[in-house]
Design a protein around this motif. Structure first.
Motif, short mmCIF file in Angstrom:
data_model
loop_
_atom_site.label_atom_id
_atom_site.label_comp_id
_atom_site.label_asym_id
_atom_site.label_seq_id
_atom_site.Cartn_x
_atom_site.Cartn_y
_atom_site.Cartn_z
N GLY A 121 0.87 -1.17 0.00
CA GLY A 121 0.00 0.00 0.00
C GLY A 121 0.91 1.23 0.00
O GLY A 121 1.51 1.56 1.02
N ASN A 122 1.06 1.85 -1.17
CA ASN A 122 1.97 3.01 -1.27
C ASN A 122 1.23 4.32 -0.95
O ASN A 122 0.00 4.33 -0.81
N LYS A 123 1.99 5.38 -0.84
CA LYS A 123 1.52 6.76 -0.57
C LYS A 123 0.92 6.87 0.84
O LYS A 123 -0.11 7.50 1.05
N GLN A 124 1.59 6.25 1.80
CA GLN A 124 1.12 6.31 3.18
C GLN A 124 1.12 7.74 3.71
O GLN A 124 0.40 8.06 4.66
N LEU A 151 3.71 1.81 2.96
CA LEU A 151 4.84 2.75 3.05
C LEU A 151 4.63 3.94 2.11
O LEU A 151 3.60 4.03 1.44
N SER A 152 5.64 4.78 2.09
CA SER A 152 5.58 5.95 1.20
C SER A 152 6.89 6.04 0.42
O SER A 152 7.95 6.26 1.02
N ALA A 153 6.77 5.87 -0.88
CA ALA A 153 7.99 6.01 -1.72
C ALA A 153 8.52 7.43 -1.61
O ALA A 153 9.72 7.66 -1.69
N ALA A 154 7.61 8.39 -1.39
CA ALA A 154 8.01 9.79 -1.34
C ALA A 154 8.84 10.10 -0.09
O ALA A 154 9.75 10.93 -0.14
N GLU A 155 8.51 9.43 1.04
CA GLU A 155 9.12 9.85 2.31
C GLU A 155 9.99 8.81 3.00
O GLU A 155 10.67 9.13 3.96
N GLN A 156 9.92 7.54 2.55
CA GLN A 156 10.60 6.50 3.32
C GLN A 156 11.58 5.67 2.48
O GLN A 156 11.18 4.67 1.87
#
Ligand SMILES: Nc1nc2c(ncn2[C@@H]2O[C@H](COP(=O)(O)OP(=O)(O)OP(=O)(O)O)[C@@H](O)[C@H]2O)c(=O)[nH]1
Length: 204
Positions: A121-124, A151-156
């Motif tokens: 589940g992306n874009k957390q 998780l978040s590809a943008a932040e993690q």
């Protein structure tokens, strides 16, 4: 050297390229050209073993994709299936992909061991506009023998790296299982031949 083939699949704009590029370069790049498909190569050393990783990042515009879904299913040793937690339709798409991977015709052709699948589940970071609950993702994964994470590809960056390492380790475990089954299969065949011909020789 182990060759590991991984497909990153999911609905349009869920962050497949963002996750892949984050893993390969540790960077988040906001926009990617989505009109071509790519196979990336990465050399890794994991648990003391050298491996050559190929990651397939598809093209969302299906008419431009060279690989059909069936050929993607046959090519890969494992899958990262991505949905966007702020987009329910992407979750439905991920579900359909998982069902397709797990359906008997897809799995029996190439494999004695089930392919490794990790549902992401992306874009957390967009959890304030969340449309898919964490429990829903976890349940879908559990029901279909998949790993799961949000998780978040943008932040993690670290979480993304751990996610890829997790699926690669699962694939390597499957390789070992297959090898074990193959060698125990050939041992029992040797035993059978020995029993048949060994007994015959004695009676002559
Ligand atoms: N807020 C947020 N945006 C993200 C995240 N990951 C990707 N995006 C954004 O989502 C959009 C789509 O990302 P891509 O990586 O191109 O997604 P994709 O699944 O490869 O897209 P297609 O190949 O077109 O299907 C881009 O605008 C990204 O910047 C994330 O973790 N959080």
């Amino acid at each position: 050297m182990n060759e590991v083939k991984l497909s990153v699949l999911g609905g349009e704009g869920t962050g497949k390229s963002a996750l892949t590029v984050r893993f390969l370069t540790k960077r988040f790049i906001g926009e990617y050209a989505s009109n071509f498909e790519s196979i990336y190569n990465k050399h890794l050393c994991l648990e003391g073993k050298q491996l050559n990783l190929e990651i397939y990042d598809p093209c969302s515009q299906l008419q431009k994709a060279k690989f059909s879904l069936t050929s993607k299913l046959h090519w890969a040793d494992g899958f990262v299936i991505v949905y966007d937690i702020s987009d329910r339709s992407s979750f439905a798409f991920a579900k359909a992909l998982i069902y397709r991977i797990r359906e008997p015709q897809a799995s029996h052709c190439k494999r004695a061991v089930e392919q490794a699948v990790l549902l992401v589940g992306n874009k957390q970071d967009l959890c304030h506009v969340r449309e898919v609950g964490w429990e829903e993702g976890e349940k879908l994964a559990l029901d279909n023998r998949c790993q799961f994470c949000e998780l978040s590809a943008a932040e993690q960056s670290l979480e993304v790296e751990m996610m890829f390492i997790r699926i690669i380790k699962d694939i390597l475990t499957n390789f070992k299982l297959k090898e074990k089954r193959r060698s125990s299969g050939s041992k029992s065949m040797a035993k059978l031949i020995n029993n048949v011909f060994g007994k015959r020789r004695k009676s002559v």
